[in-house]
Design a protein around this motif. Structure first.
Motif, PDB file in Angstrom:
ATOM      1  N   ASP A   4      -3.932  -9.268 -19.528  1.00  0.00           N
ATOM      2  CA  ASP A   4      -4.874  -8.338 -18.856  1.00  0.00           C
ATOM      3  C   ASP A   4      -4.423  -7.015 -19.500  1.00  0.00           C
ATOM      4  OD1 ASP A   4      -6.547  -6.775 -17.604  1.00  0.00           O
ATOM      5  OD2 ASP A   4      -6.166  -7.931 -15.715  1.00  0.00           O
ATOM      6  N   THR A   5      -5.565  -6.192 -20.136  1.00  0.00           N
ATOM      7  CA  THR A   5      -5.350  -4.876 -20.757  1.00  0.00           C
ATOM      8  C   THR A   5      -5.358  -3.725 -19.813  1.00  0.00           C
ATOM      9  OG1 THR A   5      -7.484  -4.823 -21.627  1.00  0.00           O
ATOM     10  CG2 THR A   5      -5.557  -5.514 -23.101  1.00  0.00           C
ATOM     11  N   LYS A   6      -5.784  -4.074 -18.554  1.00  0.00           N
ATOM     12  CA  LYS A   6      -5.930  -3.002 -17.543  1.00  0.00           C
ATOM     13  C   LYS A   6      -4.704  -2.200 -17.386  1.00  0.00           C
ATOM     14  CE  LYS A   6      -7.156  -2.625 -12.712  1.00  0.00           C
ATOM     15  NZ  LYS A   6      -7.244  -3.261 -11.396  1.00  0.00           N
ATOM     16  N   LYS A   7      -4.710  -0.857 -17.218  1.00  0.00           N
ATOM     17  CA  LYS A   7      -3.525  -0.024 -16.973  1.00  0.00           C
ATOM     18  C   LYS A   7      -2.770  -0.254 -15.737  1.00  0.00           C
ATOM     19  CE  LYS A   7      -4.475   3.635 -20.120  1.00  0.00           C
ATOM     20  NZ  LYS A   7      -5.034   5.012 -20.367  1.00  0.00           N
ATOM     21  N   THR A   8      -1.466  -0.350 -15.896  1.00  0.00           N
ATOM     22  CA  THR A   8      -0.751  -0.839 -14.764  1.00  0.00           C
ATOM     23  C   THR A   8       0.005   0.517 -14.058  1.00  0.00           C
ATOM     24  OG1 THR A   8      -0.429  -2.832 -15.325  1.00  0.00           O
ATOM     25  CG2 THR A   8       0.895  -2.175 -13.540  1.00  0.00           C
ATOM     26  N   LEU A   9      -0.289   0.943 -12.921  1.00  0.00           N
ATOM     27  CA  LEU A   9       0.559   1.925 -12.024  1.00  0.00           C
ATOM     28  C   LEU A   9       1.441   1.351 -11.311  1.00  0.00           C
ATOM     29  CD1 LEU A   9       1.011   5.072 -12.014  1.00  0.00           C
ATOM     30  CD2 LEU A   9      -0.729   5.249 -10.333  1.00  0.00           C
ATOM     31  N   LEU A  10       2.875   1.640 -11.570  1.00  0.00           N
ATOM     32  CA  LEU A  10       3.808   0.825 -10.673  1.00  0.00           C
ATOM     33  C   LEU A  10       4.596   1.747  -9.528  1.00  0.00           C
ATOM     34  CD1 LEU A  10       6.020  -0.982 -13.493  1.00  0.00           C
ATOM     35  CD2 LEU A  10       4.014  -1.902 -12.114  1.00  0.00           C
ATOM     36  N   ALA A  41       6.991  -1.479   3.000  1.00  0.00           N
ATOM     37  CA  ALA A  41       5.787  -2.270   2.768  1.00  0.00           C
ATOM     38  C   ALA A  41       4.588  -1.406   2.932  1.00  0.00           C
ATOM     39  CB  ALA A  41       5.896  -3.458   3.892  1.00  0.00           C
ATOM     40  N   LYS A  42       4.603  -0.572   4.127  1.00  0.00           N
ATOM     41  CA  LYS A  42       3.527   0.208   4.402  1.00  0.00           C
ATOM     42  C   LYS A  42       3.356   1.294   3.281  1.00  0.00           C
ATOM     43  CE  LYS A  42       3.116   1.023   9.237  1.00  0.00           C
ATOM     44  NZ  LYS A  42       3.759   1.788  10.320  1.00  0.00           N
ATOM     45  N   LEU A  43       4.560   2.027   2.837  1.00  0.00           N
ATOM     46  CA  LEU A  43       4.408   2.834   1.697  1.00  0.00           C
ATOM     47  C   LEU A  43       3.865   2.473   0.517  1.00  0.00           C
ATOM     48  CD1 LEU A  43       5.528   5.855   1.951  1.00  0.00           C
ATOM     49  CD2 LEU A  43       7.370   5.049   0.556  1.00  0.00           C
ATOM     50  N   VAL A  44       4.230   1.049   0.061  1.00  0.00           N
ATOM     51  CA  VAL A  44       3.951   0.398  -1.128  1.00  0.00           C
ATOM     52  C   VAL A  44       2.401   0.337  -1.087  1.00  0.00           C
ATOM     53  CG1 VAL A  44       3.834  -1.822  -2.521  1.00  0.00           C
ATOM     54  CG2 VAL A  44       6.066  -0.743  -1.442  1.00  0.00           C
ATOM     55  N   SER A  47       0.441   3.326  -1.350  1.00  0.00           N
ATOM     56  CA  SER A  47       0.209   3.518  -2.953  1.00  0.00           C
ATOM     57  C   SER A  47      -0.811   2.814  -3.510  1.00  0.00           C
ATOM     58  CB  SER A  47       1.365   3.265  -3.545  1.00  0.00           C
ATOM     59  OG  SER A  47       2.771   3.935  -2.873  1.00  0.00           O
ATOM     60  N   VAL A  48      -0.902   1.669  -3.246  1.00  0.00           N
ATOM     61  CA  VAL A  48      -1.818   0.684  -3.787  1.00  0.00           C
ATOM     62  C   VAL A  48      -3.413   1.269  -3.414  1.00  0.00           C
ATOM     63  CG1 VAL A  48      -2.831  -1.459  -3.593  1.00  0.00           C
ATOM     64  CG2 VAL A  48      -0.380  -1.567  -3.943  1.00  0.00           C
ATOM     65  N   ASP A  49      -3.359   1.519  -2.078  1.00  0.00           N
ATOM     66  CA  ASP A  49      -4.736   2.172  -1.702  1.00  0.00           C
ATOM     67  C   ASP A  49      -5.224   3.359  -2.442  1.00  0.00           C
ATOM     68  OD1 ASP A  49      -4.855   0.130   0.276  1.00  0.00           O
ATOM     69  OD2 ASP A  49      -3.849   1.442   1.882  1.00  0.00           O
ATOM     70  N   ASN A  50      -4.304   3.998  -2.917  1.00  0.00           N
ATOM     71  CA  ASN A  50      -4.189   5.208  -3.613  1.00  0.00           C
ATOM     72  C   ASN A  50      -4.086   5.148  -5.175  1.00  0.00           C
ATOM     73  OD1 ASN A  50      -4.689   7.708  -1.791  1.00  0.00           O
ATOM     74  ND2 ASN A  50      -3.062   6.326  -0.929  1.00  0.00           N
ATOM     75  N   GLY A  51      -4.332   3.705  -5.889  1.00  0.00           N
ATOM     76  CA  GLY A  51      -4.425   3.790  -7.298  1.00  0.00           C
ATOM     77  C   GLY A  51      -3.395   2.912  -7.899  1.00  0.00           C
ATOM     78  N   ALA A  52      -2.176   2.730  -7.271  1.00  0.00           N
ATOM     79  CA  ALA A  52      -1.193   1.791  -7.993  1.00  0.00           C
ATOM     80  C   ALA A  52      -1.761   0.471  -7.735  1.00  0.00           C
ATOM     81  CB  ALA A  52       0.103   2.125  -6.966  1.00  0.00           C
ATOM     82  N   ASN A  53      -1.127  -0.528  -8.716  1.00  0.00           N
ATOM     83  CA  ASN A  53      -1.637  -1.950  -8.539  1.00  0.00           C
ATOM     84  C   ASN A  53      -0.311  -2.787  -8.653  1.00  0.00           C
ATOM     85  OD1 ASN A  53      -1.495  -1.237 -11.192  1.00  0.00           O
ATOM     86  ND2 ASN A  53      -3.430  -1.727 -11.802  1.00  0.00           N
ATOM     87  N   GLU A  75      -1.624  -8.812   2.410  1.00  0.00           N
ATOM     88  CA  GLU A  75      -2.125  -8.137   1.299  1.00  0.00           C
ATOM     89  C   GLU A  75      -1.385  -8.448  -0.075  1.00  0.00           C
ATOM     90  OE1 GLU A  75      -3.389  -4.155   2.933  1.00  0.00           O
ATOM     91  OE2 GLU A  75      -1.474  -4.348   3.721  1.00  0.00           O
ATOM     92  N   ILE A  76      -0.699  -9.500  -0.146  1.00  0.00           N
ATOM     93  CA  ILE A  76       0.099  -9.886  -1.246  1.00  0.00           C
ATOM     94  C   ILE A  76      -0.278  -9.754  -2.786  1.00  0.00           C
ATOM     95  CG2 ILE A  76       0.507 -12.187  -1.158  1.00  0.00           C
ATOM     96  CD1 ILE A  76       3.433  -9.986  -1.714  1.00  0.00           C
ATOM     97  N   SER A  77      -1.652 -10.589  -2.486  1.00  0.00           N
ATOM     98  CA  SER A  77      -2.424 -10.663  -3.567  1.00  0.00           C
ATOM     99  C   SER A  77      -2.903  -9.458  -4.368  1.00  0.00           C
ATOM    100  CB  SER A  77      -3.832 -11.641  -3.340  1.00  0.00           C
ATOM    101  OG  SER A  77      -4.465 -11.254  -2.347  1.00  0.00           O
ATOM    102  N   ARG A  78      -2.963  -8.325  -3.655  1.00  0.00           N
ATOM    103  CA  ARG A  78      -3.338  -7.113  -4.027  1.00  0.00           C
ATOM    104  C   ARG A  78      -2.627  -6.514  -5.093  1.00  0.00           C
ATOM    105  NH1 ARG A  78      -4.507  -3.298   0.551  1.00  0.00           N
ATOM    106  NH2 ARG A  78      -5.395  -1.964  -1.024  1.00  0.00           N
ATOM    107  N   ILE A  79      -1.265  -6.874  -5.152  1.00  0.00           N
ATOM    108  CA  ILE A  79      -0.383  -6.163  -6.187  1.00  0.00           C
ATOM    109  C   ILE A  79       0.229  -7.259  -7.161  1.00  0.00           C
ATOM    110  CG2 ILE A  79       0.360  -4.074  -4.621  1.00  0.00           C
ATOM    111  CD1 ILE A  79       2.663  -5.697  -3.724  1.00  0.00           C
TER     112      ILE A  79
END
Lengths: 196, 328
Positions: A4-10, A41-44, A47-53, A75-79
């Motif tokens: 997948d070429t989609k950009k990843t924000l870790l 876990a909440k923090l991760v 971050s996902v809610d705000n653009g991290a993936n 929510e594990i499948s979201r990251i």
């Protein structure tokens, strides 16, 4: 490993181990709340809610608890997951406490046997009997991947398993080409077999 | 240059890696007595001679040997290397020996049978402590009046009381405290121990924490605190607070800060102090230390901290134990 070429924000796991690369004191000043699995876990997920993936983590009891927590929240499948092995700090600390590299090897062997992972035990046995470091490395990787799988569950997207820089740098310095080559072979093969 | 490493624990692997990337250096041999380590090392390091006996290093025409075994074995190993003429250039991980008496004997042996010798007090090669030394050389604090020094880690925090590993590492003074003692001797010169208190939390009688006071002939007073049972010190941390007639300096692994009585102050972070090295494994100071030792041999210069300099750390540790015994 992903095509997948989609950009990843870790999101990285350093703060969850109490680490700040600015100084240890800064890490200590953050307090212990951030090292709690529920909080982390909440923090991760924030971050996902705000653009991290993606979540990049050293494989340790602490980070595996964070994965379990995210899984329990559904929510594990979201990251995407990027694992780093070994968790060098913990292994160095263990070696200090239990008798150097031989002590560490014994403890790890015991953990693998107790885990009941037949594939890892078989590869490990082969490695010990044939004095085969490649087989031992595979044993270790199978063991760590199985720990991630059992914490993160079947819905997880494990995109990569990376070797810690201490291992790669040492391998480069000591001309251990075989280690890097067999690592790449193993990971490529496992990926083709879709390990998760 | 042909170099061998004796002792294949984490320090041995670290030095072996650094050495093998240095120009002019060829990692020629590895020596360890553990059967497990030997068995796998022979398979893993195809380009290096792996042996289980020091005497097998004799025929390899080695330019230098690194000794990175546990402290208690330094004395017999270094003695054998010197007496058998295995090499003329020796690097030994800290501390030089398990007592001042043994350290003194090794100094004499090295003086008669060798060229460059050095002990692995790598904190001298950390940029912040080097900056502190430079500032001290320029007498930025005026006359030094007092200092406080600490060395903390969590290595044995929460460890079971029955653990024998703290003893096998030589106790906290040799394992951790030796670095901060060496830094203090480097910065302030000779020190005499005034009073000391040791505490043991695990079996084996070796100390897990130490507090002691020192002074010198000029009236300088210092205070040390050393422990490997501290909470939240995931990496060892060394710190000095130096008070002089013109102000105060604080230095640790990350920062040097100076506050002068005239109101001027300045801080330097390690990032500001050119902390780059050609190859990074562990901390940059390890690479600098190894590069310096090899350069000293190539340029036929003595290296510091030499055995003689490092033996003063062993002297101070013996003094601490002696004073603590008297306090009891």
């Amino acid at each position: 490993m992903s095509n997948d070429t989609k950009k990843t924000l870790l999101v990285g796991d350093n703060p969850f181990h109490g680490i700040s690369h600015l100084s240890q004191e800064r890490g200590r000043l953050r307090g212990n709340a951030i090292t709690q699995a529920e909080y982390a876990a909440k923090l991760v997920m924030t971050s996902v809610d705000n653009g991290a993936n993606g979540f990049m983590f050293s494989v340790s009891d602490e980070t595996l608890s964070i994965l379990s927590e995210i899984r329990e929240r559904g929510e594990i499948s979201r990251i995407r997951l990027y694992a780093l092995v070994p968790y060098a700090y913990e292994y160095v600390r263990l070696a200090t406490q239990i008798g150097g590299i031989p002590g560490l090897a014994k403890k790890l062997a015991k953990q693998i046997v107790v885990s009941g992972n037949v594939k890892a035990i078989a590869a490990g046995l082969k490695g010990v009997l044939r004095t085969d470091p490649v087989a031992l490395m595979k044993t270790y990787l199978i063991y760590e991947i199985s720990r991630i799988k059992s914490s993160a569950g079947k819905q997880a997207n494990l995109d990569s398993v990376l070797l810690h820089e201490i291992i790669t740098d040492m391998a480069l310095a000591l001309d251990l080409d075989w280690l890097l080559k067999s690592y790449v072979d193993f990971i490529s093969k496992s990926w083709n077999e879709t390990w998760l | 240059m042909k170099v061998a490493v004796v002792g294949l624990g984490k320090m041995g692997l670290l030095h072996a890696s650094n050495l093998n990337v240095l120009p002019n250096v060829q990692l020629t041999a590895l020596c360890d007595k553990s059967r497990l380590i030997l068995k796998f090392s022979r398979r893993m390091f195809s380009k290096v001679c792996v042996v289980n006996d020091l005497e097998k290093l004799s025929d390899l025409d080695l330019d230098a040997v690194y000794v990175t075994t546990p402290i208690s074995s330094h004395f017999p190993i270094v003695k054998t290397i010197c007496q058998k003429g295995i090499t003329r250039n020796l690097f030994v991980e800290k501390t030089l020996a398990s007592s001042y008496e043994k350290a003194k004997e090794l100094c004499e042996l090295a003086q008669t049978s060798g060229d460059a010798n050095m002990v692995g007090y790598m904190k001298r090669f950390a940029v912040t402590f080097r900056k502190a030394k430079d500032l001290m050389n320029h007498e930025i604090l005026g006359e030094v009046i007092s200092f406080g020094a600490s060395a903390y880690s969590s290595d044995f925090c929460g460890i079971e009381k029955s653990s024998k590993m703290s003893a096998s590492r030589g106790g906290v003074l040799r394992d951790l405290g030796s670095h901060i003692i060496d830094l203090a001797l480097w910065l302030f010169g000779d020190l005499e121990v005034d009073s000391a208190r040791l505490e043991s939390m695990t079996e084996g009688g070796h100390e897990d924490s130490a507090r002691f006071r020192v002074k010198n002939s000029n009236g300088l007073e210092g205070r040390f605190e050393v422990s490997w049972c501290m909470n939240n010190y995931r990496l060892p941390e060394f710190r000095l607070m130096i008070r002089g007639s013109k102000g105060v300096m604080r230095v640790d692994d990350y920062k040097v800060g100076v506050e002068l009585d005239n109101g001027k102050s300045r801080s330097w972070y390690r990032h500001d102090l050119n902390d780059n090295v050609g190859f990074l494994l562990g901390d940059p100071e390890y690479f600098r230390e190894d590069a310096y030792f090899i350069r000293s041999i190539l340029e036929d210069r003595s290296a510091e901290p030499s055995f003689l300099t490092a033996s003063k750390v062993d002297y101070t540790i013996d003094q601490v134990k002696d004073r603590a015994g008297k306090n009891e």
